[in-house]
Design a protein around this motif. Sequence first.
Motif, short mmCIF file in Angstrom:
data_model
loop_
_atom_site.label_atom_id
_atom_site.label_comp_id
_atom_site.label_asym_id
_atom_site.label_seq_id
_atom_site.Cartn_x
_atom_site.Cartn_y
_atom_site.Cartn_z
N PRO A 1 9.56 -40.70 -1.58
CA PRO A 1 10.49 -39.75 -0.94
C PRO A 1 10.86 -38.58 -1.84
N ASN A 2 10.84 -38.80 -3.15
CA ASN A 2 11.16 -37.70 -4.08
C ASN A 2 10.11 -36.60 -4.01
N VAL A 3 8.85 -36.97 -3.82
CA VAL A 3 7.78 -35.99 -3.70
C VAL A 3 7.92 -35.23 -2.39
N GLU A 4 8.19 -35.95 -1.31
CA GLU A 4 8.38 -35.29 -0.01
C GLU A 4 9.54 -34.30 -0.07
N ASN A 5 10.66 -34.72 -0.63
CA ASN A 5 11.82 -33.83 -0.72
C ASN A 5 11.54 -32.63 -1.62
N ALA A 6 10.82 -32.87 -2.70
CA ALA A 6 10.49 -31.78 -3.62
C ALA A 6 9.59 -30.75 -2.94
N PHE A 7 8.65 -31.23 -2.14
CA PHE A 7 7.76 -30.29 -1.45
C PHE A 7 8.55 -29.34 -0.56
N TRP A 8 9.49 -29.86 0.20
CA TRP A 8 10.25 -29.01 1.12
C TRP A 8 11.25 -28.13 0.36
N GLU A 9 11.69 -28.56 -0.81
CA GLU A 9 12.52 -27.70 -1.66
C GLU A 9 11.69 -26.53 -2.18
N PHE A 10 10.46 -26.81 -2.55
CA PHE A 10 9.53 -25.76 -2.97
C PHE A 10 9.26 -24.78 -1.83
N GLU A 11 9.02 -25.30 -0.63
CA GLU A 11 8.75 -24.45 0.52
C GLU A 11 9.93 -23.52 0.81
N LYS A 12 11.13 -24.03 0.62
CA LYS A 12 12.33 -23.25 0.90
C LYS A 12 12.47 -22.06 -0.05
N GLY A 13 11.91 -22.18 -1.26
CA GLY A 13 12.06 -21.13 -2.25
C GLY A 13 10.85 -20.23 -2.41
N LEU A 14 9.94 -20.27 -1.45
CA LEU A 14 8.70 -19.51 -1.57
C LEU A 14 8.91 -18.01 -1.71
N VAL A 15 9.88 -17.48 -1.01
CA VAL A 15 10.10 -16.03 -1.04
C VAL A 15 10.35 -15.55 -2.46
N MET A 16 11.23 -16.22 -3.17
CA MET A 16 11.56 -15.81 -4.53
C MET A 16 10.38 -16.01 -5.47
N ILE A 17 9.57 -17.02 -5.23
CA ILE A 17 8.38 -17.22 -6.06
C ILE A 17 7.39 -16.08 -5.83
N LEU A 18 7.21 -15.68 -4.56
CA LEU A 18 6.27 -14.62 -4.23
C LEU A 18 6.71 -13.26 -4.75
N ILE A 19 8.02 -13.02 -4.82
CA ILE A 19 8.51 -11.77 -5.40
C ILE A 19 8.05 -11.66 -6.86
N ASN A 20 7.91 -12.84 -7.50
CA ASN A 20 7.24 -12.94 -8.80
C ASN A 20 7.94 -12.12 -9.89
N ARG A 21 9.25 -12.13 -9.87
CA ARG A 21 10.03 -11.48 -10.92
C ARG A 21 10.84 -12.57 -11.64
N LEU A 22 10.29 -13.06 -12.76
CA LEU A 22 10.89 -14.16 -13.51
C LEU A 22 11.24 -15.35 -12.60
N PRO A 23 10.24 -15.90 -11.89
CA PRO A 23 10.53 -16.99 -10.95
C PRO A 23 11.15 -18.21 -11.61
N SER A 24 10.87 -18.42 -12.91
CA SER A 24 11.47 -19.57 -13.59
C SER A 24 12.99 -19.46 -13.67
N LEU A 25 13.50 -18.22 -13.49
CA LEU A 25 14.95 -18.00 -13.46
C LEU A 25 15.45 -17.78 -12.04
N THR A 26 14.77 -16.92 -11.29
CA THR A 26 15.24 -16.56 -9.94
C THR A 26 14.91 -17.63 -8.90
N ALA A 27 13.91 -18.48 -9.19
CA ALA A 27 13.52 -19.53 -8.24
C ALA A 27 13.37 -20.86 -8.99
#
Length: 526
Positions: free
Chosen positions: A207-233
Amino acid sequence: MKEAIWISLAIIAASSWLFNRFLAVKQDPQEPPLVPSKVPLFGHLIGLVMRKNDYYVDLRRKHSLPIYTLPMLASKLYVVNSIDLISSVQRLPKILAFPPIEAKFAMTICASSKAGNEIIANNLNGEEGDWGYSHDAYKSMHSALAPGPGLDGMNRIMIQNIAHSLNQLTAQGDQSLNIRLAEWSRHEITMATTSSVYGRCNPFKDPNVENAFWEFEKGLVMILINRLPSLTARKACRARDMVGDAFRHYFEAKHHEYGSTLVQNRYNTSMQNKVSVGDIARFEVGNTLAVLVNTAPAVFWMLFYLYSNPLALQECRDEVESVVSDTNETNGMRRTVNITSVKQNCPILTSAFQEVLRQRTLGTQVRQVMQDTMLDGRYLLKKDATVIMPSLVMHTDPAVWGPGVSEFNHKRFTKGKNAQSSHKPNPKALRVFGGGTTLCPGRHFATTEILATVVMFILRYDLFPLDDRWTPPKTEKTNIAAVVMEPDTDITVRVVPREGTADCEWDFQLADSTMVFGVAAEDRHD
């Protein structure tokens, strides 16, 4: 006072001159017509941020152009609204190319290594022939997902998983059960799909992997903006890394050898192109987006539209009942449903499926212009510009679908005696799975999964919203990677076994078939 006015006018004039001299996008008279913005430089960008895909619909209604140029800061977009011009774009896959955009997307969201990125970029667009990672991966994926034994095997595992889940809804003899419909759809589709792809060692069983996947999906926009994603996402990046680590363990332990033809093909293709196991795992996180993000909301909307439209629900039920086989056994009635037979013999249900997708898809096909070229002998497209084809524009066009374009018509895509629409749909106008060389390879699997889930529900259960109204939720938070609109809020429904069905033994099957159910124009032969 007059001096201040003259100074202000001088500043405006100077600003206008500077903008036109140094910042304005230069427009060749042969290019598609330029659509101006009231706010220089940022106007269209603001419109897209505020209205998202609806902005393209706004511009179509205002300008009625088959294709136009949208200036965006120092670059430009060519927006294609015409069915015929979309076909022209699809006939130029090397010049109006998707692989460069796909590769950039994959590198950004998957955080692959420099070595992995170099492998992807090698002969990316096939300029030197049909070889390279991009070509090989595409070919191996298509062969695994084409109608045949490999796809049938995945579908059977998926169907049995969904059937088991529906058995659990009232497994303890309860008369009813409340579920959150979107949440239920997402979890069950996630587990059924990943089990069919990854086999008995499916990482999503955690379940931790399933939940992590959807947490990742929720933050895709900030990752795609690609401006210091380790901080902004940060949360999304950590979630992505967790799913990637689970996949790395899966591949290192050779668990893919017990998985589907699809995951085996992907792994073997990557190894043949010398992709590291770490990057294979990272890319698999991105591959999982493709198989999960759109199917779950499609199931939600299909159930929503049918159960909120009593006539559509009854006609689909009657049609599916006609292909159910009943057998009297010692313990009672066994009801057998062949999902292959449903796809072949239930035109109202399959029409409703297409209509739901027409109503609720918003994907935008994107291409990069690799060299100056004339589209359809009329429009000059300049190198490095971007071509976009928003499906929402096509799906909401009254000229294509008639005056009832905004209405849900479950028989819109039926023919013969079932046909209800005076406007015969143009199959090329239904862009739910893209088109051309980038036609979604997973469309056959997704179609079977959605239809199978819906068939099981409508045969066995009634659904009642707890507030007694089927109110469509807003979709303003839909993820940038999604093709199907995601509901912003959930709907709690009461699940009640249909009268006379609770004591039946249900058997859902899938017969061998190479039949293609033609939602995409490329799959149709009529």
